[in-house]
Design an enzyme around this catalytic site. Structure first.
Site, PDB file in Angstrom:
ATOM      1  CE1 TYR A  72     -29.054  -7.423 -12.304  1.00 43.19           C
ATOM      2  CE2 TYR A  72     -30.266  -5.369 -12.014  1.00 43.19           C
ATOM      3  CZ  TYR A  72     -29.071  -6.069 -12.006  1.00 43.19           C
ATOM      4  OH  TYR A  72     -27.908  -5.424 -11.704  1.00 43.19           O
ATOM      5  CG  HIS A  82     -29.649 -10.583  -7.761  1.00 37.80           C
ATOM      6  ND1 HIS A  82     -29.772 -10.019  -8.997  1.00 37.80           N
ATOM      7  CD2 HIS A  82     -28.338 -10.571  -7.454  1.00 37.80           C
ATOM      8  CE1 HIS A  82     -28.575  -9.670  -9.424  1.00 37.80           C
ATOM      9  NE2 HIS A  82     -27.692  -9.992  -8.509  1.00 37.80           N
TER      10      HIS A  82
END
Ligand code: C5P
Length: 329
Positions: free
Chosen positions: A257, A305
């Site tokens: 994310y 990420h």
């Protein structure tokens, strides 16, 4: 004086139109078209913001238009907190916890403590809001960006970012500090706390941390009683986080994310007219570290990420002159 000019021009246009209609027997439908012509439109067209260079949200860049969705609310409010099922599921999958709290109840309790209004719906032709998004990269050290950063209307900082002792490179003003429970620090009374909620428990934490301090652990031990001005607290909307993930980064994987920095950058692009970015990326030696680490150690920049895609997107925004990325030192 300006209005006098407009009235005169309108009178001239009206007379010319009536003359044309009478002489050439222009049908009534065409009369309306004449009034809609581009001369009239241009006369009344106002810039979407008051910035000299450009107004971000009104950019005519096609790539930007494909990504930027003005309608997605950046922050939660009393009236916009309901989440579509697919977004709720995605959000719940980011960080698992044992807590089985009811989302609607958690939101109700949140807005009994912090303001429930919608923030920053104030774009207007007379506004030029400049914003500095300050990431935590070690490339800030030796940059002397401090005064440039402080010269913005809004200064966004994030996570553990300190200013004391680093003022010449990072500035001293903070209008918004973005954090999640595990990265929280105490704030002064003038700074907006922007919570990044990666799970329902994070929203419960902010309510608790501003009141009785009953939550002491999330994924690990966290600050239980936080110094922050309750009236300035906002919570990033889970639907906004989902939009950044899908629309800006096109991420399909469930395991990753967006990073704090990337979320803050897009958040700023939604509430500011001009965005300048500092403290992102490696330093000139290729090291990825924090400016506040005493003994800099390079860290892996992706983790949960998609660091590569984020960095490329930031460079693309910069190359298209939608933001200005200050590379540091
Ligand atoms: O490490 P931390 O998440 O606290 O840093 C805040 C943000 O700053 C990151 O999410 C990332 O976007 C940015 N950052 C960076 N390069 C670094 C350190 C941080 O781009 N070397």
């Amino acid at each position: 004086m300006r209005w006098c000019k407009y009235v005169k021009v309108i009178l001239v246009l009206l007379s010319a139109t009536i003359f044309t209609v009478t002489i050439h027997k222009v049908p009534y439908g065409h009369f309306k078209d004449l009034l809609n012509n581009s001369v009239v439109e241009r006369l009344f067209h106002e810039e979407p913001c008051a910035c000299m260079e450009h107004c971000l949200a009104a950019s005519d860049d096609e790539w930007f238009a494909e990504h930027f969705r003005k309608d997605v609310p950046p922050a939660l409010s009393l009236n916009n907190s309901v989440l579509p099922n697919h977004i709720f599921k995605w959000w719940q999958s980011l960080q698992s916890t044992r807590s089985k709290a009811n989302y609607s109840q958690v939101i109700k309790e949140l807005f009994s403590v912090i303001p429930g209004e919608e923030w920053y719906r104030d774009a207007s032709p007379s506004r030029c809001r400049t914003c500095a998004v300050v990431g935590n990269s070690g490339n800030l050290l030796g940059s002397y960006y401090g005064p440039v950063i402080d010269n913005h209307d809004f200064v966004f900082r994030m996570n553990k970012a300190p200013v004391q002792g680093y003022e010449k490179d990072v500035g001293s003003r903070t209008t918004h500090h973005i954090m999640y429970p595990e990265s929280a620090i105490h704030l002064d009374n003038n700074t907006h706390l922007v919570l990044l909620p990666f799970k329902t428990l994070d929203i419960q934490w902010v309510t608790s941390a501003l009141t009785d301090g009953s939550i002491k652990r999330t994924r690990f031990k966290v600050i239980d009683k936080l110094q922050a001005n309750k009236d300035k607290v906002m919570v990033m909307h889970p639907a906004f986080m989902h939009y950044v993930h899908k629309t800006w980064l096109h991420i399909k994987s469930r395991r990753s994310y967006p990073s704090t920095g990337f979320l803050v950058l897009i958040f700023a692009m939604h509430i500011c007219d001009e965005v300048n970015v500092f403290g992102f990326g490696a330093n000139s030696k290729g090291t990825w570290h924090h400016y506040f680490e005493k003994t800099p150690k390079s860290f892996k920049r992706t983790g949960k990420h998609s660091g590569g895609i984020e960095h490329e997107t930031i460079l693309e925004l910069h190359e298209r002159r939608l933001i200005d990325l200050y590379m540091g030192w």
